[in-house]
Design an enzyme around this catalytic site. Sequence first.
Site, mmCIF file in Angstrom:
data_model
loop_
_atom_site.group_PDB
_atom_site.id
_atom_site.type_symbol
_atom_site.label_atom_id
_atom_site.label_comp_id
_atom_site.label_asym_id
_atom_site.label_seq_id
_atom_site.Cartn_x
_atom_site.Cartn_y
_atom_site.Cartn_z
ATOM 1 N N ASP A 113 0.808 -1.222 0.000
ATOM 2 C CA ASP A 113 0.000 0.000 0.000
ATOM 3 C C ASP A 113 0.840 1.270 0.000
ATOM 4 O OD1 ASP A 113 0.754 -0.906 2.670
ATOM 5 O OD2 ASP A 113 -0.371 0.804 3.422
ATOM 6 N N HIS A 114 2.155 1.147 -0.105
ATOM 7 C CA HIS A 114 3.056 2.285 0.048
ATOM 8 C C HIS A 114 2.957 3.295 -1.096
ATOM 9 C CE1 HIS A 114 4.531 -1.018 2.442
ATOM 10 N NE2 HIS A 114 5.367 -0.241 3.087
ATOM 11 N N GLY A 115 2.333 2.916 -2.197
ATOM 12 C CA GLY A 115 2.223 3.821 -3.326
ATOM 13 C C GLY A 115 1.472 5.094 -2.996
ATOM 14 N N VAL A 116 0.492 5.010 -2.096
ATOM 15 C CA VAL A 116 -0.225 6.207 -1.669
ATOM 16 C C VAL A 116 0.684 7.077 -0.795
ATOM 17 C CG1 VAL A 116 -2.089 7.078 -0.206
ATOM 18 C CG2 VAL A 116 -2.546 5.249 -1.835
ATOM 19 N N TYR A 159 0.023 1.940 15.799
ATOM 20 C CA TYR A 159 1.300 2.552 16.124
ATOM 21 C C TYR A 159 1.105 3.706 17.092
ATOM 22 C CZ TYR A 159 2.723 0.073 11.884
ATOM 23 O OH TYR A 159 2.954 -0.887 10.932
ATOM 24 N N ARG A 174 2.477 7.411 17.547
ATOM 25 C CA ARG A 174 3.255 8.457 16.888
ATOM 26 C C ARG A 174 2.624 9.811 17.199
ATOM 27 N NH1 ARG A 174 3.789 5.099 11.174
ATOM 28 N NH2 ARG A 174 5.297 3.574 11.957
ATOM 29 N N LYS A 228 -1.526 -5.457 14.199
ATOM 30 C CA LYS A 228 -0.142 -5.302 13.752
ATOM 31 C C LYS A 228 0.523 -4.212 14.578
ATOM 32 C CE LYS A 228 2.506 -3.689 9.708
ATOM 33 N NZ LYS A 228 2.427 -3.392 8.254
ATOM 34 N N GLY A 249 7.561 -4.555 9.775
ATOM 35 C CA GLY A 249 8.955 -4.667 9.389
ATOM 36 C C GLY A 249 9.756 -3.416 9.660
ATOM 37 N N ARG A 308 8.425 -3.203 2.839
ATOM 38 C CA ARG A 308 9.655 -2.852 2.125
ATOM 39 C C ARG A 308 10.763 -3.875 2.269
ATOM 40 N NH1 ARG A 308 9.599 3.197 4.405
ATOM 41 N NH2 ARG A 308 8.625 1.988 6.077
#
Length: 263
Positions: A26-29, A146, A148, A177, A202, A231
């Site tokens: 999904d990192h393309g966004v 997460y 943050r 996750k 990761g 990644r």
Amino acid sequence: MQLGKAVRIERIMNRNDGRTIIVPLDHGVTVGPIYGLVDLRDTVNQVAEGGANAMLMHKGIPRCSHRQGGRDIGLIIHLSASTSLSPYPNAKCLVGTVTDALKLGADAVSLHINLGDESESQMLADLGRVCSEANEWGMPVLAMMYARGQKIKDEYDPEIVAHCARVGAELGADIVKVNYTGDPETFRNVVDGCCVPVVIAGGPRLNDQRDLVQMVYDSVQAGGAGLSVGRNIFQHPSPQKIVTALNKVVHQDWDVEAAMELL
């Protein structure tokens, strides 16, 4: 558990050991078409052939990555997003629905939540609402949890990670996750404090693939349910090889030395 949800979970988790290898794409966004996400069909094919249980992507990408052959792999549709171009990159907003995922034939949906961000309340509201809607349809939910924000000094702090995992479970997620805490002892406390399966992220791109294999091994030994790694898999020189090695650790209880021989 509803039969429909149970069937879908078995498509993204190994029914025999309750563990999973999820590869987020999904990192393309967030950061654009980076290396490993340009030829999506090739990437999906490699991770599938390596033995990944599921891939995770936004709703517009299955049309660019669907294969009409090869090993089957589960599909998780990601419903939240932000970009690195924003002045508020940790503020995730909903960009899809459970219905979108159902129409795509997905086996689960996922959301990314950043506790501690100024928009935390909205993200928690989104997670609660999506979990309720997903439950109506028997759709599993993966919550990426997460910490943050301005009050967060260390997002890998074991107590903070345990808090993140528990929030996901409390609001209805079926899989959570989180970051790995750095050692099996503290990560076991995270798992013990969460009544649903916990998988590890990761994190940033690692320089040494052994570090990834060791981290996955340690997390599984501590009771973790596997991994959701992007990644460090899709930017690996051979995504198929690294997934094959991780598959041996997660699903066949190989030790690190044995798995590294495959690499």
